[in-house]
Design a protein around this motif. Sequence first.
Motif, PDB file in Angstrom:
ATOM      1  N   PRO B 159       7.107 -14.256   1.056  1.00 51.58           N
ATOM      2  CA  PRO B 159       6.682 -14.256  -0.358  1.00 51.58           C
ATOM      3  C   PRO B 159       5.261 -14.779  -0.557  1.00 51.58           C
ATOM      4  CG  PRO B 159       8.896 -15.149  -0.154  1.00 51.58           C
ATOM      5  CD  PRO B 159       8.368 -15.009   1.241  1.00 51.58           C
ATOM      6  N   VAL B 160       4.831 -15.674   0.314  1.00 50.82           N
ATOM      7  CA  VAL B 160       3.454 -16.178   0.210  1.00 50.82           C
ATOM      8  C   VAL B 160       2.477 -15.041   0.510  1.00 50.82           C
ATOM      9  CG1 VAL B 160       1.783 -17.844   1.090  1.00 50.82           C
ATOM     10  CG2 VAL B 160       4.183 -18.511   0.812  1.00 50.82           C
ATOM     11  N   GLY B 161       2.778 -14.271   1.546  1.00 49.11           N
ATOM     12  CA  GLY B 161       1.937 -13.117   1.874  1.00 49.11           C
ATOM     13  C   GLY B 161       1.901 -12.112   0.743  1.00 49.11           C
ATOM     14  N   TYR B 162       3.077 -11.823   0.168  1.00 50.61           N
ATOM     15  CA  TYR B 162       3.137 -10.869  -0.955  1.00 50.61           C
ATOM     16  C   TYR B 162       2.280 -11.362  -2.120  1.00 50.61           C
ATOM     17  CZ  TYR B 162       7.423  -9.319   1.439  1.00 50.61           C
ATOM     18  OH  TYR B 162       8.324  -8.877   2.358  1.00 50.61           O
ATOM     19  N   THR B 163       2.377 -12.670  -2.375  1.00 53.91           N
ATOM     20  CA  THR B 163       1.664 -13.234  -3.524  1.00 53.91           C
ATOM     21  C   THR B 163       0.151 -13.163  -3.335  1.00 53.91           C
ATOM     22  OG1 THR B 163       3.498 -14.704  -4.016  1.00 53.91           O
ATOM     23  CG2 THR B 163       1.352 -15.319  -4.891  1.00 53.91           C
ATOM     24  N   VAL B 164      -0.296 -13.551  -2.155  1.00 57.20           N
ATOM     25  CA  VAL B 164      -1.735 -13.484  -1.879  1.00 57.20           C
ATOM     26  C   VAL B 164      -2.226 -12.051  -2.058  1.00 57.20           C
ATOM     27  CG1 VAL B 164      -3.449 -13.700  -0.033  1.00 57.20           C
ATOM     28  CG2 VAL B 164      -1.757 -15.511  -0.395  1.00 57.20           C
ATOM     29  N   PHE B 165      -1.407 -11.103  -1.588  1.00 57.29           N
ATOM     30  CA  PHE B 165      -1.774  -9.692  -1.721  1.00 57.29           C
ATOM     31  C   PHE B 165      -1.788  -9.256  -3.187  1.00 57.29           C
ATOM     32  CE2 PHE B 165      -0.052  -5.316  -2.108  1.00 57.29           C
ATOM     33  CZ  PHE B 165      -1.162  -4.629  -1.665  1.00 57.29           C
ATOM     34  N   ALA B 166      -0.742  -9.603  -3.908  1.00 61.21           N
ATOM     35  CA  ALA B 166      -0.645  -9.168  -5.309  1.00 61.21           C
ATOM     36  C   ALA B 166      -1.800  -9.733  -6.134  1.00 61.21           C
ATOM     37  CB  ALA B 166       0.695  -9.606  -5.910  1.00 61.21           C
ATOM     38  N   VAL B 167      -2.122 -10.990  -5.912  1.00 61.01           N
ATOM     39  CA  VAL B 167      -3.195 -11.619  -6.685  1.00 61.01           C
ATOM     40  C   VAL B 167      -4.550 -10.999  -6.307  1.00 61.01           C
ATOM     41  CG1 VAL B 167      -4.409 -13.787  -7.127  1.00 61.01           C
ATOM     42  CG2 VAL B 167      -1.912 -13.752  -7.043  1.00 61.01           C
ATOM     43  N   GLU B 298       5.044  -9.813   8.767  1.00 62.32           N
ATOM     44  CA  GLU B 298       5.061  -9.296   7.387  1.00 62.32           C
ATOM     45  C   GLU B 298       4.005 -10.022   6.536  1.00 62.32           C
ATOM     46  OE1 GLU B 298       7.513  -6.993   6.306  1.00 62.32           O
ATOM     47  OE2 GLU B 298       7.528  -7.170   4.134  1.00 62.32           O
ATOM     48  N   ALA B 299       4.024 -11.351   6.592  1.00 64.76           N
ATOM     49  CA  ALA B 299       3.063 -12.118   5.803  1.00 64.76           C
ATOM     50  C   ALA B 299       1.637 -11.802   6.259  1.00 64.76           C
ATOM     51  CB  ALA B 299       3.343 -13.608   5.922  1.00 64.76           C
ATOM     52  N   GLY B 300       1.455 -11.694   7.577  1.00 62.23           N
ATOM     53  CA  GLY B 300       0.120 -11.417   8.129  1.00 62.23           C
ATOM     54  C   GLY B 300      -0.433 -10.094   7.636  1.00 62.23           C
ATOM     55  N   ILE B 301       0.404  -9.070   7.591  1.00 64.95           N
ATOM     56  CA  ILE B 301      -0.048  -7.750   7.121  1.00 64.95           C
ATOM     57  C   ILE B 301      -0.565  -7.855   5.686  1.00 64.95           C
ATOM     58  CG2 ILE B 301       0.813  -5.499   6.332  1.00 64.95           C
ATOM     59  CD1 ILE B 301       2.589  -5.480   8.834  1.00 64.95           C
ATOM     60  N   PHE B 302       0.194  -8.549   4.840  1.00 69.95           N
ATOM     61  CA  PHE B 302      -0.192  -8.622   3.433  1.00 69.95           C
ATOM     62  C   PHE B 302      -1.421  -9.512   3.224  1.00 69.95           C
ATOM     63  CE2 PHE B 302       3.872  -6.627   2.884  1.00 69.95           C
ATOM     64  CZ  PHE B 302       3.643  -5.771   1.826  1.00 69.95           C
ATOM     65  N   VAL B 303      -1.525 -10.554   4.022  1.00 63.07           N
ATOM     66  CA  VAL B 303      -2.716 -11.400   3.904  1.00 63.07           C
ATOM     67  C   VAL B 303      -3.959 -10.617   4.356  1.00 63.07           C
ATOM     68  CG1 VAL B 303      -3.858 -13.459   4.817  1.00 63.07           C
ATOM     69  CG2 VAL B 303      -1.492 -13.585   4.049  1.00 63.07           C
ATOM     70  N   ALA B 304      -3.801  -9.814   5.405  1.00 60.90           N
ATOM     71  CA  ALA B 304      -4.933  -9.011   5.890  1.00 60.90           C
ATOM     72  C   ALA B 304      -5.357  -7.995   4.822  1.00 60.90           C
ATOM     73  CB  ALA B 304      -4.557  -8.301   7.186  1.00 60.90           C
ATOM     74  N   LEU B 305      -4.362  -7.358   4.195  1.00 59.96           N
ATOM     75  CA  LEU B 305      -4.679  -6.411   3.111  1.00 59.96           C
ATOM     76  C   LEU B 305      -5.408  -7.129   1.982  1.00 59.96           C
ATOM     77  CD1 LEU B 305      -1.368  -4.337   2.890  1.00 59.96           C
ATOM     78  CD2 LEU B 305      -3.607  -3.514   3.627  1.00 59.96           C
ATOM     79  N   ALA B 306      -4.941  -8.344   1.670  1.00 54.22           N
ATOM     80  CA  ALA B 306      -5.569  -9.129   0.605  1.00 54.22           C
ATOM     81  C   ALA B 306      -7.029  -9.419   0.953  1.00 54.22           C
ATOM     82  CB  ALA B 306      -4.794 -10.428   0.388  1.00 54.22           C
ATOM     83  N   ALA B 307      -7.272  -9.775   2.196  1.00 55.25           N
ATOM     84  CA  ALA B 307      -8.646 -10.085   2.615  1.00 55.25           C
ATOM     85  C   ALA B 307      -9.546  -8.870   2.430  1.00 55.25           C
ATOM     86  CB  ALA B 307      -8.649 -10.544   4.067  1.00 55.25           C
ATOM     87  N   ALA B 308      -9.030  -7.693   2.796  1.00 56.81           N
ATOM     88  CA  ALA B 308      -9.821  -6.466   2.644  1.00 56.81           C
ATOM     89  C   ALA B 308     -10.120  -6.208   1.170  1.00 56.81           C
ATOM     90  CB  ALA B 308      -9.069  -5.289   3.254  1.00 56.81           C
ATOM     91  N   LEU B 309      -9.116  -6.425   0.308  1.00 60.60           N
ATOM     92  CA  LEU B 309      -9.306  -6.203  -1.125  1.00 60.60           C
ATOM     93  C   LEU B 309     -10.353  -7.155  -1.697  1.00 60.60           C
ATOM     94  CD1 LEU B 309      -5.610  -5.695  -2.224  1.00 60.60           C
ATOM     95  CD2 LEU B 309      -7.460  -4.033  -2.489  1.00 60.60           C
ATOM     96  N   ILE B 310     -10.276  -8.403  -1.289  1.00 56.39           N
ATOM     97  CA  ILE B 310     -11.237  -9.383  -1.797  1.00 56.39           C
ATOM     98  C   ILE B 310     -12.654  -9.015  -1.359  1.00 56.39           C
ATOM     99  CG2 ILE B 310     -11.954 -11.807  -1.636  1.00 56.39           C
ATOM    100  CD1 ILE B 310      -9.581 -11.330  -3.491  1.00 56.39           C
ATOM    101  N   ALA B 311     -12.769  -8.521  -0.142  1.00 53.72           N
ATOM    102  CA  ALA B 311     -14.093  -8.092   0.331  1.00 53.72           C
ATOM    103  C   ALA B 311     -14.634  -6.979  -0.571  1.00 53.72           C
ATOM    104  CB  ALA B 311     -13.999  -7.626   1.783  1.00 53.72           C
TER     105      ALA B 311
END
Lengths: 312, 322
Positions: B159-167, B298-311
């Motif tokens: 859920p932490v990974g999902y949240t970082v991604f969603a935000v 699972e969390a790692g995938i979503f955190v990585a996606l989040a990092a790309a989005l923030i970039a």
Amino acid sequence: MSEPHRVKVVAAPPALAIETSGLTKRYRRVTALSECSMVVPEGRICALIGPNGAGKTTLLRMLAGLAAPTAGTASVLGGTPRQDPAFLADIGFLAQEMPLYRRMSAADHIKIGAHLNSRWDGESARARLLGLDIPLGRAVGTLSGGQRAQVALALTLAKKPRVLLLDEPVAALDPLARRHFLGTLTSAVAETDGALTVVLSSHLIADIERVCDYLILLTRSQVQLAGDIEDLLAEHKVLIGPKKDTGALAATHTVVHTTTTARQSTLLVRVGGPLIDPAYEAADISLEELVLGYMGASAAPAYAGLTTVAEG
Amino acid sequence: MTYLTWRQHRQQALVALALLAAFAVLMLITGLQAAAQWHAALAGCSAARACGSLRDIFLGSHAVGFLVVLTLIVPALLGMLLGAPLVAHELETRTTQFAWTQGATRARWLAVRVGWLLLGTAAFAGAVSALVTWWSGPANAQQASGFNPGRFDIMGIAPVGYTVFAVALGITAGTVIRRVVPAIGITVACFIAVRAAVFIGLRQHYQAAVTHVYGLTQSFAPPGAAWQLAAGVVAPGGGRLSVSDGPAIAVNVSSVTVPASCRGLEDAATLSCMQAAGFRQFITYQPAGRYWAFQAIEAGIFVALAAALIAVAFVVLRRRDA
């Protein structure tokens, strides 16, 4: 203008606070500003006048670094407007809507400014607003338009900018609030003792006359007229005379604008030498006549409906 | 800049904290009750040596159980309510013109705000997930369901990974679209799409699944809280038919080719007959021991996606006009 002044200018040309060359901004379909080249000497309070859509806002936003030019260059205090703390510290920008955080108070904004700026004079902003009886603790969204404008101006001045860019700051204010706002501005400029350059866009000529000493007239992105207001007023005359060929006159002077009725012509001329034609009666020109003459439109009711011929 | 961020978000932070406290109290009370109930049932059945029916007793309350399942939408809510407006709201109200002409650059303005928001929302989601994980302890022991879809998604670090991604998605959508309401719509749509795609297409392949083949008359269950992916019948030629409820059902399904020689017998005899004819049953699963590896992936995938989005948000913010 007096001779000594001119000599001084020639001997030591004033440093330029702002200089643009071929500055152009195009959005997808619209060209907001095209090929604008202008200068503002340091220490001036410059009025940027022009009809709606002339590109005033676009120009100011590019000077503040909020928008990037499509072509051309801008230089503010010797540097390109950019996202850089050193540049931003020197710029004070006040957008037309005076955007502030509506739910926060003036005191909150002053505190925020202290956190965001390395150079910040919150005390003067506080004193200025208290002097105007503006409540520091109330959410700015609940203040009147005039009070909000004062808060926005006080915050902008607290940055201690070297160039202050104000986009139609008084357009939305009632006459009294306008007078107070401009009063705050002029006293703030006086305090800086020539270290502050102001560019103020407006279409209210009476206000400009009160505070500005330099003028740039922008129509369709082109600078039609630029210079010291006193010089410009001295260089231009209104000539009233019989309706006749102006060829002889145009040899010495520049006829900017002609208004004709059945029997007489009213000419706005830029004087290039002595006025010798006795047929014309020469009169001093007001800033409004000057601006309107250059804009190619006359707003004076007596002239309404008459044919006007712009030759500028 | 931290002060501005705090000043702008302190109200939301206090509301979030209050909600979290209320949720924690609820979890604590009902969780302790469920644990007591579970231990009592366990002690009772151990004494009577009859723990077979333990799976059927009901722990806790339906309402609280529903609320726990509802924590599935926490990441999307945070993305919608906090992520999407972060930049878009300021662009809409034009306060960016104030913020971006102060002495701090836009990049710093964004970095500090994004940093605090991601940190705050990740902590919030982590706390909710920790409470849910703890609360679900008895149920996990009883049902061995912690690895199952739906349960996996509300516990541990996923859920932490999902949240970082969603935000991050909300922030970037708001930065690109520059308007709050459309940004919220895009955030929800993209979040659901990506979550579904990862669940359907990726999760079960994080590590090669284990397949166990065994006799039709034998019984086998993967130890612990494994994630069962498929089960069914293996024909003599190797062809597989997935029947999730086991071979006894399979033989009754007309689509299974029951050899002619085995037809017309009783169920048990049919199974013996098919076993002799070379039929086997299989179960494919992810072993329980991989739970945390899967959570981390699972969390790692979503955190990585989040990092790309923030970039992307940074590039757009720096390049586009205020």
